[in-house]
Scaffold this motif. Sequence first.
Motif, PDB file in Angstrom:
ATOM      1  N   THR A  82     -54.728  -7.581 -18.073  1.00  0.00           N
ATOM      2  CA  THR A  82     -54.904  -8.759 -18.917  1.00  0.00           C
ATOM      3  C   THR A  82     -56.348  -9.255 -18.942  1.00  0.00           C
ATOM      4  O   THR A  82     -57.046  -9.215 -17.927  1.00  0.00           O
ATOM      5  N   LEU A  83     -56.771  -9.730 -20.112  1.00  0.00           N
ATOM      6  CA  LEU A  83     -58.064 -10.371 -20.283  1.00  0.00           C
ATOM      7  C   LEU A  83     -57.842 -11.876 -20.415  1.00  0.00           C
ATOM      8  O   LEU A  83     -57.058 -12.332 -21.252  1.00  0.00           O
ATOM      9  N   TYR A  84     -58.519 -12.661 -19.569  1.00  0.00           N
ATOM     10  CA  TYR A  84     -58.439 -14.122 -19.586  1.00  0.00           C
ATOM     11  C   TYR A  84     -59.810 -14.700 -19.932  1.00  0.00           C
ATOM     12  O   TYR A  84     -60.837 -14.028 -19.812  1.00  0.00           O
ATOM     13  N   ARG A  85     -59.813 -15.985 -20.319  1.00  0.00           N
ATOM     14  CA  ARG A  85     -61.080 -16.669 -20.513  1.00  0.00           C
ATOM     15  C   ARG A  85     -60.933 -18.148 -20.145  1.00  0.00           C
ATOM     16  O   ARG A  85     -59.844 -18.714 -20.142  1.00  0.00           O
ATOM     17  N   LEU A  86     -62.089 -18.760 -19.844  1.00  0.00           N
ATOM     18  CA  LEU A  86     -62.151 -20.175 -19.508  1.00  0.00           C
ATOM     19  C   LEU A  86     -63.463 -20.736 -20.027  1.00  0.00           C
ATOM     20  O   LEU A  86     -64.535 -20.185 -19.767  1.00  0.00           O
ATOM     21  N   ARG A  87     -63.394 -21.856 -20.742  1.00  0.00           N
ATOM     22  CA  ARG A  87     -64.618 -22.551 -21.195  1.00  0.00           C
ATOM     23  C   ARG A  87     -65.226 -23.263 -19.993  1.00  0.00           C
ATOM     24  O   ARG A  87     -64.536 -23.946 -19.244  1.00  0.00           O
ATOM     25  N   VAL A  88     -66.519 -23.090 -19.793  1.00  0.00           N
ATOM     26  CA  VAL A  88     -67.206 -23.707 -18.666  1.00  0.00           C
ATOM     27  C   VAL A  88     -68.377 -24.523 -19.173  1.00  0.00           C
ATOM     28  O   VAL A  88     -68.739 -24.487 -20.357  1.00  0.00           O
TER      29      VAL A  88
END
Length: 410
Positions: free
Chosen positions: A396-402
């Motif tokens: 799985t590919l995840y992302r998070l705005r930082v």
Amino acid sequence: MAALFDRGLGRRAMLAGVAGLSCVAARSRGAWAATADAPETRQPDPAPHARVWGATHSPAPDAEVIVLDHAFRGLLAGNAVVERVWGHGQWLEGPAWSAQGRYLLFSDTATSHQYRYVWETGEVTLFRPESYHASGSAFDYQGRQITCEHVLRRVIRWEHDGSVHVVADRFEGQRLNAPNDVIAHPDGSIWFTDPVAGPRMAGQHFMEARRAEPAGSGLPVRAAGDAGAQAATPQDHTFRVDASGRIDVVLNQQQLVDPNGLCFSPDFSRLYVASAARQARHATAHGKGSAKEHVWQDGDLSVHVFDLHAEELPLSNPRLFTNMRFEGEQMSPDGMRADLYGNIWCGVSGPTGKAGVFVFNPEGQLIGRIRLPQGVSNLTFAGPERDWLFMCAGSTLYRLRVSAQGCAPS
């Protein structure tokens, strides 16, 4: 396959287990309570629930983003939550952001495909149907893609005219093991790790890649079985290839065993390198009654840091950055990247509930965590402002705005 993750095994053990298997759906392991104003408290939910991973299904603030020090709060973007971008891989690796193309490149090492996440549409498309089990990738300061081709045991660069330039495939006449991770320097040099586990993994994938070879690809006939390379004792090295093509060892196996992920500090005065899990080495005793025996050499599962001096080798002032121990458990570091403040964001594998991403300040103090259901093999900052953290975790590919900007060519 879940057992592999639960034992905290790294990418190489996972590669051996996932080849030929179907995709594994990402599942939450349950969330632990953590307040926004205090370090995490290890209190498991009375009835852990399965999280629905998506763009809008998680309440904010995200319980999987854990503040351990107030400094980490300043690196987070308001009420951002961890989003599941894509979950149709087997073992994802090597995310790299193309500022010119405005897309995120990543590889499925198990299936030997490369994919592209298009920024404007959010669409994931097949980028290269045969990547020769590509591992780490990066873009240099001219916007060219650099990739570690695991099965061909080399580092390549795609030129602007579409041709392939072999950056490195040999050192002192011997084939490389199987380059793992790669980064670019503004001076035109390319730095990469070449752990000794490579020949074993390359051999596992060689026949599959050979069958998939497109006409004119230039696949060496003896790519996985070069007699000279197999006769020599494998050596762990971290390499630099300068702009002229000269290849030098920057760290040998006495200085750092089984090198894995690596990154520069924002000012390029430091090099961080992870030492991976221990690997079996094969030594052959010659003479009557000779037999092949396994010799074990330990990577220390830590991240080390070294000082760089412009145009000078070797590196100096070697020291431990972090031993990667957390709450009595030994975590396994993998790929890592730095933000412009000098913090190090490191993918980790480990026991259930602890795997994901660890964030360290420049002094090596753990200030925050991003908890994911699987260990993170690699990560990068992406997006037009490089303020989205993309994480490859198993299938799985995840992302998070930082609220931090990653260091990368722009």
